[in-house]
Design a protein around this motif. Structure first.
Motif, PDB file in Angstrom:
ATOM      1  N   ALA A   2      -6.985  -1.153  -7.799  1.00 28.79           N
ATOM      2  CA  ALA A   2      -6.198  -2.302  -8.242  1.00 28.79           C
ATOM      3  C   ALA A   2      -6.463  -2.471  -9.718  1.00 28.79           C
ATOM      4  CB  ALA A   2      -6.610  -3.561  -7.477  1.00 28.79           C
ATOM      5  N   GLN A   3      -5.515  -3.061 -10.446  1.00 32.36           N
ATOM      6  CA  GLN A   3      -5.647  -3.141 -11.879  1.00 32.36           C
ATOM      7  C   GLN A   3      -5.079  -4.437 -12.399  1.00 32.36           C
ATOM      8  OE1 GLN A   3      -2.609  -0.514 -13.828  1.00 32.36           O
ATOM      9  NE2 GLN A   3      -1.888  -2.566 -13.908  1.00 32.36           N
ATOM     10  N   GLY A   4      -5.238  -4.632 -13.667  1.00 24.53           N
ATOM     11  CA  GLY A   4      -4.740  -5.843 -14.287  1.00 24.53           C
ATOM     12  C   GLY A   4      -3.348  -5.670 -14.826  1.00 24.53           C
ATOM     13  N   SER A   5      -3.068  -6.266 -15.956  1.00 21.30           N
ATOM     14  CA  SER A   5      -1.704  -6.314 -16.458  1.00 21.30           C
ATOM     15  C   SER A   5      -1.266  -5.025 -17.114  1.00 21.30           C
ATOM     16  CB  SER A   5      -1.573  -7.458 -17.468  1.00 21.30           C
ATOM     17  OG  SER A   5      -2.470  -7.253 -18.545  1.00 21.30           O
ATOM     18  N   ALA A   6      -2.178  -4.110 -17.376  1.00 21.37           N
ATOM     19  CA  ALA A   6      -1.798  -2.854 -18.009  1.00 21.37           C
ATOM     20  C   ALA A   6      -2.535  -1.714 -17.343  1.00 21.37           C
ATOM     21  CB  ALA A   6      -2.120  -2.876 -19.499  1.00 21.37           C
ATOM     22  N   VAL A  51       0.839  -1.201   0.000  1.00 19.16           N
ATOM     23  CA  VAL A  51       0.000   0.000   0.000  1.00 19.16           C
ATOM     24  C   VAL A  51       0.872   1.248   0.000  1.00 19.16           C
ATOM     25  CG1 VAL A  51      -1.676   1.324   1.348  1.00 19.16           C
ATOM     26  CG2 VAL A  51      -1.935  -1.158   1.111  1.00 19.16           C
ATOM     27  N   ARG A  52       1.962   1.219   0.782  1.00 17.76           N
ATOM     28  CA  ARG A  52       2.828   2.386   0.855  1.00 17.76           C
ATOM     29  C   ARG A  52       3.483   2.700  -0.489  1.00 17.76           C
ATOM     30  NH1 ARG A  52       8.732   2.439   1.487  1.00 17.76           N
ATOM     31  NH2 ARG A  52       8.562   0.878   3.122  1.00 17.76           N
ATOM     32  N   ALA A 102      -0.582   1.691  -9.420  1.00 15.87           N
ATOM     33  CA  ALA A 102      -1.682   0.760  -9.204  1.00 15.87           C
ATOM     34  C   ALA A 102      -1.130  -0.526  -8.615  1.00 15.87           C
ATOM     35  CB  ALA A 102      -2.398   0.478 -10.517  1.00 15.87           C
ATOM     36  N   ILE A 103      -2.024  -1.382  -8.144  1.00  6.90           N
ATOM     37  CA  ILE A 103      -1.650  -2.686  -7.611  1.00  6.90           C
ATOM     38  C   ILE A 103      -2.218  -3.756  -8.523  1.00  6.90           C
ATOM     39  CG2 ILE A 103      -1.864  -4.277  -5.656  1.00  6.90           C
ATOM     40  CD1 ILE A 103      -2.145  -1.825  -3.839  1.00  6.90           C
ATOM     41  N   ALA A 104      -1.360  -4.660  -8.974  1.00  8.32           N
ATOM     42  CA  ALA A 104      -1.807  -5.733  -9.868  1.00  8.32           C
ATOM     43  C   ALA A 104      -2.915  -6.548  -9.199  1.00  8.32           C
ATOM     44  CB  ALA A 104      -0.629  -6.632 -10.233  1.00  8.32           C
ATOM     45  N   PRO A 161       3.612  11.827  -0.576  1.00  8.05           N
ATOM     46  CA  PRO A 161       3.099  12.783  -1.562  1.00  8.05           C
ATOM     47  C   PRO A 161       1.654  12.550  -1.995  1.00  8.05           C
ATOM     48  CG  PRO A 161       4.565  11.203  -2.606  1.00  8.05           C
ATOM     49  CD  PRO A 161       4.656  10.954  -1.134  1.00  8.05           C
ATOM     50  N   HIS A 162       1.116  11.335  -1.787  1.00  5.71           N
ATOM     51  CA  HIS A 162      -0.258  11.032  -2.219  1.00  5.71           C
ATOM     52  C   HIS A 162      -1.024  10.349  -1.082  1.00  5.71           C
ATOM     53  CE1 HIS A 162       1.200  11.990  -6.233  1.00  5.71           C
ATOM     54  NE2 HIS A 162       2.159  11.105  -6.073  1.00  5.71           N
ATOM     55  N   PRO A 163      -1.206  11.045   0.046  1.00 11.03           N
ATOM     56  CA  PRO A 163      -1.807  10.386   1.210  1.00 11.03           C
ATOM     57  C   PRO A 163      -3.234   9.905   0.978  1.00 11.03           C
ATOM     58  CG  PRO A 163      -1.686  12.760   1.537  1.00 11.03           C
ATOM     59  CD  PRO A 163      -0.882  12.452   0.312  1.00 11.03           C
ATOM     60  N   GLN A 164      -4.007  10.642   0.184  1.00  8.58           N
ATOM     61  CA  GLN A 164      -5.393  10.227  -0.023  1.00  8.58           C
ATOM     62  C   GLN A 164      -5.473   8.895  -0.753  1.00  8.58           C
ATOM     63  OE1 GLN A 164      -5.217  14.097  -1.422  1.00  8.58           O
ATOM     64  NE2 GLN A 164      -7.352  14.530  -0.956  1.00  8.58           N
ATOM     65  N   ARG A 165      -4.562   8.686  -1.679  1.00  7.11           N
ATOM     66  CA  ARG A 165      -4.559   7.400  -2.378  1.00  7.11           C
ATOM     67  C   ARG A 165      -4.238   6.276  -1.384  1.00  7.11           C
ATOM     68  NH1 ARG A 165      -5.030   4.320  -6.231  1.00  7.11           N
ATOM     69  NH2 ARG A 165      -3.597   2.641  -6.784  1.00  7.11           N
ATOM     70  N   GLY A 166      -3.238   6.490  -0.538  1.00  6.74           N
ATOM     71  CA  GLY A 166      -2.889   5.476   0.440  1.00  6.74           C
ATOM     72  C   GLY A 166      -4.018   5.204   1.413  1.00  6.74           C
ATOM     73  N   LEU A 167      -4.708   6.258   1.869  1.00  4.03           N
ATOM     74  CA  LEU A 167      -5.818   6.072   2.799  1.00  4.03           C
ATOM     75  C   LEU A 167      -6.970   5.331   2.128  1.00  4.03           C
ATOM     76  CD1 LEU A 167      -5.761   9.557   4.552  1.00  4.03           C
ATOM     77  CD2 LEU A 167      -5.109   7.358   5.541  1.00  4.03           C
ATOM     78  N   ALA A 168      -7.189   5.596   0.849  1.00  4.86           N
ATOM     79  CA  ALA A 168      -8.245   4.866   0.127  1.00  4.86           C
ATOM     80  C   ALA A 168      -7.918   3.377   0.043  1.00  4.86           C
ATOM     81  CB  ALA A 168      -8.417   5.453  -1.275  1.00  4.86           C
ATOM     82  N   LEU A 169      -6.657   3.073  -0.203  1.00  2.00           N
ATOM     83  CA  LEU A 169      -6.236   1.668  -0.259  1.00  2.00           C
ATOM     84  C   LEU A 169      -6.341   1.005   1.112  1.00  2.00           C
ATOM     85  CD1 LEU A 169      -3.163   2.051  -2.626  1.00  2.00           C
ATOM     86  CD2 LEU A 169      -5.232   0.741  -3.128  1.00  2.00           C
ATOM     87  N   LEU A 170      -5.963   1.725   2.166  1.00  2.73           N
ATOM     88  CA  LEU A 170      -6.094   1.178   3.513  1.00  2.73           C
ATOM     89  C   LEU A 170      -7.557   0.918   3.846  1.00  2.73           C
ATOM     90  CD1 LEU A 170      -3.508   3.325   5.518  1.00  2.73           C
ATOM     91  CD2 LEU A 170      -3.317   0.905   4.909  1.00  2.73           C
TER      92      LEU A 170
END
Length: 470
Positions: free
Chosen positions: A360-364, A168-169, A177-179, A212-221
């Motif tokens: 989260a995303q796929g291969s691309a 997540v970090r 993105a996360i595969a 630098p992108h705390p909102q993205r990290g909080l959304a993932l958490l």
């Protein structure tokens, strides 16, 4: 290898270490995060080296070294004022505590060493010639802006549960993105975060919130549900976190880390006392905890002032001014200014929602924007005039409060022109709790401009206050 993102001195010293290992008949490569950051064009702050040399062979080659972790094959080599962790190629097994391997085996193939690492973007190495050894596609994942585990994600997270927060970090800090397979593995293993020490969890969450992108990290958490599964108390539901997201749109714009935590706790509706207890349980340093809580105490003091003074009551503005000055004196100008900064951040959050990201995303493809923000932030009731005008904006409110702070002729007891001993002698009383109360009354009177900061005037006022108490 030509480094563009590392200091020339560090790169030269690391090259000297690798050259020494090669001259001793061993393999040696730059490895991990230094290559990742170089390829991304991010500053390289340290360099790790992987080698076929055994720890004792490394120590025999370099006169200045520290046996940092011999059981795991790591020796810290000191060269030209820099330190480099030099680790023997190894494989690992038996993660009974879901954090550290029980068994470490030194191997001769660098690809076997890379295979044990967490994510493909950290599983690359390079020699002095700059040729990249990348058996798991880390460079392509950098190009695709994707976090992907080496091998089976469920196995990697089962070996070391802290890797889930690292995942997540990295996604948050790099805005990657996360595969999908990696995300699925994380979700299947998330209960294992209960095995990780609070200090380790806090350190990762700090890097997310202060990155630098705390909102993205909080959304993932939020989506991962990791934090409620940890050892530290986490008194909020997913609904609470989703609602708080609406009030933290300005989080990434705050440069001060303590204000990011204060805004987050404010958005979650935490009282100052509850925040103090929570930050203590999460093992935050005392200085951080105190400064965050002080900001929230200013918020509470100002909210109490606003709720206790009717806007159209005689002397309402003066009453609010004195209450604000009292809050500045009680909690400090830094905390007061911090709360005013949060007022502006809360108003920014009310400006409107932003699109939700692909978590989260796929291969691309890669990550997009910050998490969706819902309704506007709840800001304390704004100041109104005695004539009953409509509440003013947080920006105007903050400007007025700052003007009140700026006009204060003194801000601490150290600046008061009279001392406790002088008061005790004047009133012929033994020092006790009464003395602190009286000093603070005098400080408020002088700071609010009701009396000049003059010793004789303050002594006369102290006598009057003492008579009124009788």
């Amino acid at each position: 290898m030509e480094w563009t993102m590392a200091s020339s001195g560090m790169a030269e010293a690391a090259g000297t270490v690798i050259t020494g290992l090669l001259a001793g008949g061993h393999e040696a490569y730059f490895v991990g995060g230094c290559l990742r950051d170089e390829l991304l064009g991010r500053p390289v702050h340290d360099m790790d080296i992987t080698t076929s040399a055994l720890p004792e062979e490394v120590m025999a080659l370099f006169p200045r070294c520290v046996p940092t972790g011999l059981a795991h094959g790591t020796v810290t080599v000191l060269q030209n004022g820099y330190s480099f962790e030099v680790t023997t190629y190894r494989t690992e097994s038996g993660y009974a505590d879901h954090r550290r391997p029980e068994h470490v085996f030194f191997v001769s193939d660098v690809k076997e060493d890379l295979r044990r690492r967490d994510f493909t973007i950290n599983a690359m190495c390079s020699g002095l010639n700059g040729a990249l050894i990348d058996p798991f596609g880390g460079e392509r994942d950098l190009q695709l802006r994707r976090i992907r585990c080496v091998g089976q994600a469920e196995e990697r997270f089962g070996e070391d549960a802290l890797r889930m927060l690292r995942c997540v970090r990295f996604a948050s800090v790099l805005d990657f993105a996360i595969a999908k397979n990696t995300w699925r593995g994380l979700m299947r293993q998330r209960d294992k975060l209960a095995h990780i020490a609070v200090e380790r969890v806090r350190a990762e969450v700090e890097r997310i919130v202060e990155g630098p992108h705390p909102q993205r990290g909080l959304a993932l958490l939020l989506r991962s549900g990791l934090l409620p599964r940890g050892k530290a108390p986490f008194p909020w539901t997913g609904y609470d976190l989703a609602a708080a997201a609406a009030r933290t749109a300005g989080l990434g714009n705050l440069q001060d880390a303590r204000l990011r935590w204060a805004l987050l706790l404010h958005a979650l509706g935490s009282s100052a006392a509850a925040a103090d207890e929570l930050l203590r349980a999460w093992t935050f340093p005392g200085a951080t905890r105190s400064s965050v809580v002080a900001v929230l105490r200013v918020r509470e003091a100002w909210d109490a002032a606003l709720s206790s003074v009717a806007p159209d009551a005689p002397g309402a503005t003066e009453g609010l001014r004195r209450r604000w000055i009292a809050a500045v004196l009680a909690h400090g100008q830094s905390a007061a200014e911090g709360w005013l900064t949060l007022l502006a951040a809360a108003e920014d959050a009310a400006a409107g929602p932003v699109p939700a990201p692909d978590l989260a995303q796929g291969s691309a493809g890669a990550a997009t924007a910050s998490p969706a923000l819902g309704p506007a932030a709840t800001v304390p009731p704004a100041l109104s005039s005695a004539a009953g005008q409509q509440p003013v904006s947080a920006t105007v409110q903050a400007r007025l409060l700052r003007s009140w702070t700026a006009a204060m002729p003194l801000r601490s007891l150290a600046e008061l022109a009279v001392t406790g001993n002088e008061l005790a002698e004047l009133l012929q009383k033994r020092p006790g709790p009464w003395l602190g109360v009286l000093l603070n009354k005098l400080l408020l009177a002088a700071a609010a401009g009701g009396i000049a900061n003059d010793k004789q005037l303050l002594l006369q006022e102290a006598q009057r206050m003492d008579r009124d108490e009788e």
